[in-house]
Motif scaffolding. Sequence first.
Motif, PDB file in Angstrom:
ATOM      1  N   UNK A   1       0.852  -1.172   0.000  1.00 59.76           N
ATOM      2  CA  UNK A   1       0.000   0.000   0.000  1.00 59.76           C
ATOM      3  C   UNK A   1       0.896   1.232   0.000  1.00 59.76           C
ATOM      4  N   UNK A   2       0.549   2.221  -0.800  1.00 60.55           N
ATOM      5  CA  UNK A   2       1.365   3.429  -0.898  1.00 60.55           C
ATOM      6  C   UNK A   2       1.248   4.265   0.375  1.00 60.55           C
ATOM      7  N   UNK A   3       2.261   5.092   0.593  1.00 62.93           N
ATOM      8  CA  UNK A   3       2.240   5.982   1.764  1.00 62.93           C
ATOM      9  C   UNK A   3       1.062   6.944   1.679  1.00 62.93           C
ATOM     10  N   UNK A   4       0.776   7.432   0.474  1.00 62.95           N
ATOM     11  CA  UNK A   4      -0.352   8.355   0.293  1.00 62.95           C
ATOM     12  C   UNK A   4      -1.649   7.694   0.727  1.00 62.95           C
ATOM     13  N   UNK A   5      -1.891   6.464   0.260  1.00 61.57           N
ATOM     14  CA  UNK A   5      -3.124   5.764   0.595  1.00 61.57           C
ATOM     15  C   UNK A   5      -3.208   5.511   2.097  1.00 61.57           C
ATOM     16  N   UNK A   6      -2.083   5.124   2.706  1.00 59.11           N
ATOM     17  CA  UNK A   6      -2.071   4.927   4.158  1.00 59.11           C
ATOM     18  C   UNK A   6      -2.443   6.222   4.878  1.00 59.11           C
ATOM     19  N   UNK A   7      -1.828   7.334   4.468  1.00 62.59           N
ATOM     20  CA  UNK A   7      -2.128   8.621   5.100  1.00 62.59           C
ATOM     21  C   UNK A   7      -3.577   9.022   4.886  1.00 62.59           C
ATOM     22  N   UNK A   9      -6.213   7.003   4.350  1.00 65.72           N
ATOM     23  CA  UNK A   9      -7.081   6.133   5.138  1.00 65.72           C
ATOM     24  C   UNK A   9      -6.979   6.418   6.634  1.00 65.72           C
ATOM     25  N   UNK A  10      -5.823   6.898   7.085  1.00 66.93           N
ATOM     26  CA  UNK A  10      -5.648   7.227   8.499  1.00 66.93           C
ATOM     27  C   UNK A  10      -6.070   8.657   8.827  1.00 66.93           C
ATOM     28  N   UNK A  11      -6.628   9.369   7.856  1.00 71.69           N
ATOM     29  CA  UNK A  11      -7.147  10.711   8.098  1.00 71.69           C
ATOM     30  C   UNK A  11      -6.115  11.817   8.098  1.00 71.69           C
ATOM     31  N   UNK A  12      -4.878  11.522   7.707  1.00 70.89           N
ATOM     32  CA  UNK A  12      -3.847  12.560   7.665  1.00 70.89           C
ATOM     33  C   UNK A  12      -4.001  13.455   6.443  1.00 70.89           C
ATOM     34  N   UNK A  13      -4.688  12.964   5.424  1.00 77.34           N
ATOM     35  CA  UNK A  13      -4.940  13.724   4.197  1.00 77.34           C
ATOM     36  C   UNK A  13      -6.446  13.769   4.013  1.00 77.34           C
ATOM     37  N   UNK A  14      -6.977  14.973   3.819  1.00 81.86           N
ATOM     38  CA  UNK A  14      -8.426  15.102   3.664  1.00 81.86           C
ATOM     39  C   UNK A  14      -8.812  15.114   2.186  1.00 81.86           C
ATOM     40  N   UNK A  15     -10.076  14.812   1.936  1.00 84.77           N
ATOM     41  CA  UNK A  15     -10.606  14.848   0.577  1.00 84.77           C
ATOM     42  C   UNK A  15     -10.513  16.264   0.029  1.00 84.77           C
ATOM     43  N   UNK A  16     -10.716  17.271   0.885  1.00 83.12           N
ATOM     44  CA  UNK A  16     -10.639  18.668   0.430  1.00 83.12           C
ATOM     45  C   UNK A  16      -9.243  19.017  -0.062  1.00 83.12           C
TER      46      UNK A  16
END
Length: 145
Positions: A1-7, A9-16
């Motif tokens: 799993x990519x770091x981006x996807x992990x972040x 899914x863990x809420x570190x990156x928002x959809x906005x």
Amino acid sequence: MSEFLKDFLNGKISVNEIATGSMSENVLFGKNYGALRGVPAEGVGENGEAIVAEGETSPTKFSIQAQDVYDAGLELWKYYHTQPKANPDASFYDIRKFFQGETKGRMNPSSDDETYTELIGDLRAKMKVLAKKIEIGVYKYGFLK
């Protein structure tokens, strides 16, 4: 799993952040994304040629038509993810179904959302241009006779 996807899914990156483009493309799509779009990135020389270590493969280069399809699809994807109940795992079919809805188990042919209608129309037009380009090779290389 990519770091981006992990972040994500863990809420570190928002959809906005994704939808508004406030994140860099290299963060969103990995270090080789810039090379895919013809932008010098890590591992790409001044002349645009990939700097490839032994045993690795070079990044894929898209045709202009394929890049146009990609860009149009990305805009649709970004717009979908601005919606309140967007599914982060949505496929192209799921995105279309979200906006177009369904009646009696069949997807409706259109949507009331004007932005979606414009974006999907642009994507479909660019897909037709790419299909015309690919069609030539289908016969030339014997996939169909």
